[in-house]
Every structure is written in structure tokens, then in C-alpha cells.
Design a protein around this motif. Structure first.
Motif, PDB file in Angstrom:
ATOM      1  N   LEU A  21       1.083  -0.979  -0.356  1.00 59.10           N
ATOM      2  CA  LEU A  21      -0.533   0.002   0.297  1.00 59.10           C
ATOM      3  C   LEU A  21       0.971   1.535   0.463  1.00 59.10           C
ATOM      4  O   LEU A  21       1.775   0.924   0.899  1.00 59.10           O
ATOM      5  CB  LEU A  21      -0.536  -0.061   1.811  1.00 59.10           C
ATOM      6  CG  LEU A  21      -2.500  -0.538   1.517  1.00 59.10           C
ATOM      7  CD1 LEU A  21      -2.119  -1.914   0.513  1.00 59.10           C
ATOM      8  CD2 LEU A  21      -2.920  -0.487   2.084  1.00 59.10           C
ATOM      9  N   GLU A  46      -0.472  -0.602  -4.230  1.00 57.29           N
ATOM     10  CA  GLU A  46      -1.619   0.133  -4.535  1.00 57.29           C
ATOM     11  C   GLU A  46      -2.095   1.305  -4.134  1.00 57.29           C
ATOM     12  O   GLU A  46      -0.760   1.415  -2.508  1.00 57.29           O
ATOM     13  CB  GLU A  46      -3.003  -1.212  -3.294  1.00 57.29           C
ATOM     14  CG  GLU A  46      -3.797  -0.781  -3.361  1.00 57.29           C
ATOM     15  CD  GLU A  46      -4.684  -1.765  -1.619  1.00 57.29           C
ATOM     16  OE1 GLU A  46      -4.683  -2.712  -2.268  1.00 57.29           O
ATOM     17  OE2 GLU A  46      -5.380  -1.063  -1.475  1.00 57.29           O
ATOM     18  N   VAL A  48      -3.530   4.624  -1.440  1.00 53.17           N
ATOM     19  CA  VAL A  48      -4.308   4.347  -1.277  1.00 53.17           C
ATOM     20  C   VAL A  48      -5.435   5.603  -1.442  1.00 53.17           C
ATOM     21  O   VAL A  48      -4.799   7.119  -0.791  1.00 53.17           O
ATOM     22  CB  VAL A  48      -4.281   3.526   0.315  1.00 53.17           C
ATOM     23  CG1 VAL A  48      -4.763   2.378   0.614  1.00 53.17           C
ATOM     24  CG2 VAL A  48      -3.851   4.491   1.231  1.00 53.17           C
ATOM     25  N   GLY A  73      -6.624   2.034  -4.150  1.00 54.75           N
ATOM     26  CA  GLY A  73      -7.349   1.657  -2.896  1.00 54.75           C
ATOM     27  C   GLY A  73      -8.126   2.459  -1.929  1.00 54.75           C
ATOM     28  O   GLY A  73      -8.149   3.496  -1.684  1.00 54.75           O
ATOM     29  N   THR A  74      -8.859   1.889  -0.447  1.00 56.55           N
ATOM     30  CA  THR A  74     -10.024   2.471  -0.063  1.00 56.55           C
ATOM     31  C   THR A  74     -11.163   3.827  -1.259  1.00 56.55           C
ATOM     32  O   THR A  74     -11.097   4.196  -0.849  1.00 56.55           O
ATOM     33  CB  THR A  74      -9.101   3.678   0.954  1.00 56.55           C
ATOM     34  OG1 THR A  74      -7.638   2.531   1.318  1.00 56.55           O
ATOM     35  CG2 THR A  74      -9.908   4.182   2.119  1.00 56.55           C
ATOM     36  N   VAL A  93      -9.113  -1.288  -4.853  1.00 61.60           N
ATOM     37  CA  VAL A  93      -9.642  -2.352  -3.931  1.00 61.60           C
ATOM     38  C   VAL A  93     -10.668  -1.640  -3.006  1.00 61.60           C
ATOM     39  O   VAL A  93     -10.714   0.318  -2.893  1.00 61.60           O
ATOM     40  CB  VAL A  93      -8.511  -2.629  -3.170  1.00 61.60           C
ATOM     41  CG1 VAL A  93      -8.918  -2.909  -2.191  1.00 61.60           C
ATOM     42  CG2 VAL A  93      -7.062  -3.162  -4.723  1.00 61.60           C
ATOM     43  N   LYS A 134     -10.974  -9.073  -2.063  1.00 61.88           N
ATOM     44  CA  LYS A 134      -9.990  -8.712  -0.648  1.00 61.88           C
ATOM     45  C   LYS A 134     -10.412  -9.365   0.635  1.00 61.88           C
ATOM     46  O   LYS A 134     -11.729  -9.551   0.745  1.00 61.88           O
ATOM     47  CB  LYS A 134      -9.682  -7.461  -0.768  1.00 61.88           C
ATOM     48  CG  LYS A 134      -9.062  -6.841   0.709  1.00 61.88           C
ATOM     49  CD  LYS A 134      -9.128  -5.532   0.752  1.00 61.88           C
ATOM     50  CE  LYS A 134      -8.753  -4.784   1.705  1.00 61.88           C
ATOM     51  NZ  LYS A 134      -8.337  -3.121   1.619  1.00 61.88           N
ATOM     52  N   THR A 162      -5.758  -8.995   2.983  1.00 63.74           N
ATOM     53  CA  THR A 162      -4.966  -7.775   3.686  1.00 63.74           C
ATOM     54  C   THR A 162      -5.404  -7.160   5.306  1.00 63.74           C
ATOM     55  O   THR A 162      -6.722  -7.414   4.539  1.00 63.74           O
ATOM     56  CB  THR A 162      -4.747  -6.447   2.200  1.00 63.74           C
ATOM     57  OG1 THR A 162      -4.983  -6.890   1.472  1.00 63.74           O
ATOM     58  CG2 THR A 162      -4.977  -5.070   2.437  1.00 63.74           C
TER      59      THR A 162
END
Ligand code: 3PG
Length: 217
Positions: A21, A46, A48, A73-74, A93, A134, A162
Motif C-alpha cells: 500500500l 495500491e 490508497v 485502494g480505499t 480495491v 479482498k 489484507t
């Protein structure tokens, strides 16, 4: 994303099934982190969406590096999914499963790893057409035993654990055939980034690659 890039992602996961991340406050730092990870052998990252600059950070990695697959991500909403797709995200993600986000990503052929931690969520993801999710937060949600239980019923589903994954338990997760890759922030420690110690990030990446090779010879 085209099928070719999806295949590229799968090939990279075969070589190094670890997704670091990246959380950065500015694009230049994000690029340095990505380069440090790539130098250590990890080239799927990734970014975030947890800082104001996250979209710019992700776009900078897309534009200023080569050979790195960059995901976002997030991602919590369809609006965010659209924004990251427009800025070049190659996979998405989320910490949880929102059907509209899943449908958007499926429609765009963007690999989407929805966060799941219950059988109901995995089943909903399956019904939406997802075959990779995930597993979050992996350690708190039951870790390896939970994934084994999921895999006995969701035989086609692949998982990306994760949340609480580290060098200490990476090998246990990767030993499971249903695990496509593990994600985590342990490879990009905030104190190393603050100190500009990108060599430490490269070392952590190398260690993760070695652990992955040992788990999947
Ligand atoms: C995530 O966004 O997936 C988690 O915050 C990562 O968890 P970790 O910090 O324990 O790796």
C-alpha cells in the motif's frame, strides 16, 4: 483495463504475490516509494485514497514510472471509482463490498477486489460476478483458518488477504492456493517515508519477495 493487462496482473502475482500500500502526501514522494518497491522486486502497488493528494499520487506513479501496475485502494464510492479509472488506475480495491462499485468496475473491465469478511459477503461478490476479492481485515477476520473454510465452499474464489499481514504471517497466507496475493502497509512504513529512508522500503520489498518464493517455490 484490457484482458492483456488483467493477464499481466496475474503474471506479476505469480512472480511476486504481494501488493504494497502506498499512502503519500505528495506525488514526488509517491513516485519514490513506488520506485523503491520496484527496486526490491514488487511492481504491483495500491495507492490508497486516504490523503488529499492521493489521486495525484496515483496519477504520478502511472505517468512517471514504467513496468509498475498501479491500483487504487480505499475506494468507497462509484464517484471515486470513476475518478481513479479516469486517472489511470489498473485495478480497484475497496475495504467492503458496494454493488454499484463492483458493477462499475466489471463494466469497465477493471479488476476489482471488494473487501469481504463473511460468507455472505463472499457469496454476494460471487453472485455479482467477481472471482477475486479482498479478505479484510485478514488477521482479525479469522486469518488462515477462515480462508480455508471459505475455500471449501467458494471453490472458484480467489482471495487477497489484507489487514494485519506482515513478514511474520505472509508465508502462511501465501501457502493457501486460494490466495492470489497479500496486501499490506508493512512494506511502506510511515517513519521510513518521513525520514526519506527509501532504502528501507526496498529492503522490506526484497524480504517479502524472498518470503513469497519460500512459500511458493
Ligand atoms: C487496507 O487498507 O487494506 C488496510 O488498512 C491495510 O492493513 P495493514 O495496514 O494492516 O496492512
Amino acid at each position: 483495463m484490457t484482458d492483456d493487462i488483467a493477464a499481466e496482473l496475474a503474471a506479476k502475482f505469480l512472480a511476486a504475490p504481494v501488493v504494497p500500500l502506498i499512502e503519500a502526501d505528495d506525488p514526488a514522494t509517491a513516485v519514490r516509494i513506488a520506485n523503491a518497491l520496484q527496486a526490491g522486486g514488487l511492481d504491483v502497488v495500491e495507492v490508497v485514497l486516504r490523503t488529499d493528494a492521493a489521486l495525484d499520487c496515483m496519477a504520478a506513479i502511472v505517468q512517471e514510472t514504467s513496468g509498475i501496475i498501479v491500483g487504487a485502494g480505499t475506494v468507497l464510492t462509484v464517484e471515486q471509482a470513476k475518478a481513479v479509472a479516469e486517472r489511470g488506475a489498473q485495478f480497484v480495491v475497496s475495504p467492503g463490498l458496494v454493488d454499484d462499485v463492483a458493477r462499475f468496475c466489471i463494466d469497465k473491465n477493471l479488476p476489482f477486489f471488494a473487501g469481504t469478511m463473511t460468507a455472505g459477503e463472499v457469496q454476494r461478490a460471487y453472485a455479482l460476478g467477481l472471482r477475486s476479492v479482498k479478505f479484510f481485515p485478514a488477521k482479525l477476520a479469522g486469518g488462515v483458518p477462515m480462508l480455508k473454510a471459505f475455500s471449501s465452499v467458494f471453490r472458484e474464489m480467489k482471495f487477497m488477504p489484507t489487514g494485519g499481514v506482515s513478514a511474520d504471517n505472509l508465508g502462511e497466507f501465501l501457502a493457501l492456493p486460494s490466495v492470489v496475493a497479500c496486501g499490506g502497509s508493512w512494506l511502506t512504513p510511515k517513519d521510513a517515508i518521513a525520514a526519506g529512508d527509501f532504502e528501507q522500503i526496498t529492503k522490506l520489498a526484497r524480504e517479502a519477495v524472498e518470503l513469497a518464493r519460500a512459500a511458493r517455490p
